[in-house]
Design a protein around this motif. Structure first.
Motif, PDB file in Angstrom:
ATOM      1  N   GLY A 196      -5.409  -5.788   2.887  1.00  0.00           N
ATOM      2  CA  GLY A 196      -5.617  -6.791   3.285  1.00  0.00           C
ATOM      3  C   GLY A 196      -5.534  -7.790   3.023  1.00  0.00           C
ATOM      4  N   GLU A 197      -5.131  -7.524   1.817  1.00  0.00           N
ATOM      5  CA  GLU A 197      -5.540  -9.291   0.546  1.00  0.00           C
ATOM      6  C   GLU A 197      -3.878  -9.423   0.096  1.00  0.00           C
ATOM      7  N   MET A 198      -3.066  -8.531   0.116  1.00  0.00           N
ATOM      8  CA  MET A 198      -1.523 -10.335  -0.464  1.00  0.00           C
ATOM      9  C   MET A 198      -0.779  -8.691   0.495  1.00  0.00           C
ATOM     10  N   THR A 244     -12.179  -9.912   4.113  1.00  0.00           N
ATOM     11  CA  THR A 244     -11.557 -11.357   5.170  1.00  0.00           C
ATOM     12  C   THR A 244     -10.034 -10.669   4.741  1.00  0.00           C
ATOM     13  N   LYS A 245      -8.750 -10.673   5.765  1.00  0.00           N
ATOM     14  CA  LYS A 245      -7.475 -10.628   5.581  1.00  0.00           C
ATOM     15  C   LYS A 245      -7.123 -11.637   5.845  1.00  0.00           C
ATOM     16  N   SER A 246      -6.994 -11.702   4.354  1.00  0.00           N
ATOM     17  CA  SER A 246      -5.983 -13.273   4.471  1.00  0.00           C
ATOM     18  C   SER A 246      -4.647 -12.534   4.386  1.00  0.00           C
ATOM     19  N   ALA A 247      -3.761 -11.436   4.233  1.00  0.00           N
ATOM     20  CA  ALA A 247      -2.624 -11.145   3.512  1.00  0.00           C
ATOM     21  C   ALA A 247      -1.367 -12.118   5.016  1.00  0.00           C
TER      22      ALA A 247
END
Lengths: 271, 87
Positions: free
Chosen positions: A191-193, B12-15
């Motif tokens: 969930g970082e990209m 952290t789910k920044s996407a």
């Protein structure tokens, strides 16, 4: 009839030249006579990526100004007999690119039986970038899964739809393709990209390929070999798949999902 | 804290934040391309026209362009000064 493909992105450093080199090489490997033209006047780099920098004598601007013939300026690729590089000028500025001049060069290339003409666009949305996309039949928009790159890609799509010859003549619009590069499935999984479906959902153009982030791209550019020639590497295979899709084949996406390493792999390492 | 997040693997789910921000900004910029550039000029001229008949402040006229499905909705809100409405 030659097909003119522009490789563009708006943002710099996303992999336009790397992709142009591999796409052109891929088309040539599939048996199509291909020319790849560097439009980045003043900052040419395609010659380095293709590994022909020491053989550059004449360039695109010389041909436009009729100081050299196309035959004199075209450099035969070291890997493929049916691939030729037309380098950009390093000493002129971008205004040396005139619309009439470029149209003439592209027509002359088509008359030399080139099936594909790949135009490597400079970054930005100024004259050089607009000239690179003006005569395009198809556009490959190179995007990184990252906010500024996606936004700039949307911007360049707007410019293709407004300023290309096809748009101005009101004919069939330029066929647009999305190419996502520097993709890291592990970070997408965490969930970082942005995922490739996220990017595609935002830009709303068909996805042509996903190229994974890889150390081998630097190895390739260090040696002046287009990444598609790196046998056995994921990047080379992803570019080959992409070229196959461009030629109309149905090829499933690879290297887009992350597989957790098994226990053995975690203990004994390996990549 | 670092140990806690390591143990419980909180990432952290920044996407998703990136996607949301992009959708909003790109929708707005595409509007710009589709001709909403006239809004400031329209605003100015509306003030000029309305000022011919009554006194309004620039702040009393609000214009916004929204999208509802395939429809573009131009919303013009003019607040007339009290003195006029009292007449």
């Amino acid at each position: 009839m030659a097909k003119i493909i522009v490789v563009t992105s708006g943002k710099g450093g996303v992999g336009k030249t790397t992709s142009s080199a591999s796409i052109a090489s891929g088309l040539a490997l599939r048996g199509h006579k291909t020319a790849v033209v560097d439009f980045d006047v003043g900052l040419r780099n395609l010659d380095l990526i293709m590994g022909c920098e020491r053989r550059v004598v004449y360039d695109l601007v010389n041909v436009i100004n009729k100081e050299a013939s196309l035959n004199q300026a075209l450099i035969k690729d070291k890997h493929c007999d049916n691939l030729f590089v037309l380098p950009a000028s390093q000493t002129r500025d971008k205004n040396a690119l005139t619309e009439e001049g470029i149209e003439r060069v592209l027509k002359d290339l088509a008359a030399m039986d080139f099936e594909y003409i790949v135009c490597d666009s400079p970054a930005g949305i100024e004259h050089g970038a607009v000239m690179a996309l003006t005569f395009a039949d198809e556009a490959i928009v190179v995007t990184n899964p990252e906010v500024s790159s996606v936004r700039d890609s949307d911007r360049i799509l707007g410019i293709i739809q407004a300023k290309s010859r096809r748009a101005k003549d009101g004919g069939e619009p330029v066929k647009e393709h999305l190419l996502i590069t520097r993709y890291v499935p592990k970070r997408v999984d965490a969930g970082e990209m942005l995922s490739h479906t996220d990017v595609q959902e935002i830009l709303r153009i068909p996805l042509l390929g996903v190229i994974p982030e890889s150390e081998s791209v630097l190895h390739a550019s260090n040696q002046g070999n287009p990444a598609i020639h790196l046998e056995g590497s994921d990047v080379a295979q992803a570019y080959q798949d992409m070229v196959a899709r461009f030629l109309g084949e149905e090829v499933p996406m690879r290297y887009t999902t992350y597989e957790k390493p098994g226990l053995l792999k975690r203990i004994f390492g390996g990549k | 804290m670092a140990l806690l997040s390591f143990l419980f693997n909180t990432k952290t789910k920044s996407a998703s934040t990136a996607k949301e921000r992009l959708q909003i900004i790109i929708a707005r910029e595409r509007h710009g391309h589709s001709g909403a550039d006239f809004l400031p000029a329209l605003h100015k001229e509306l003030i000029a026209v309305i000022s011919k008949y009554t006194r309004v402040n620039a702040d009393d006229i609000k214009i916004s362009l929204d999208r509802q499905g395939n429809l573009e909705v131009l919303d013009v809100n003019v607040v007339l000064p009290d003195a006029v409405t009292a007449k």
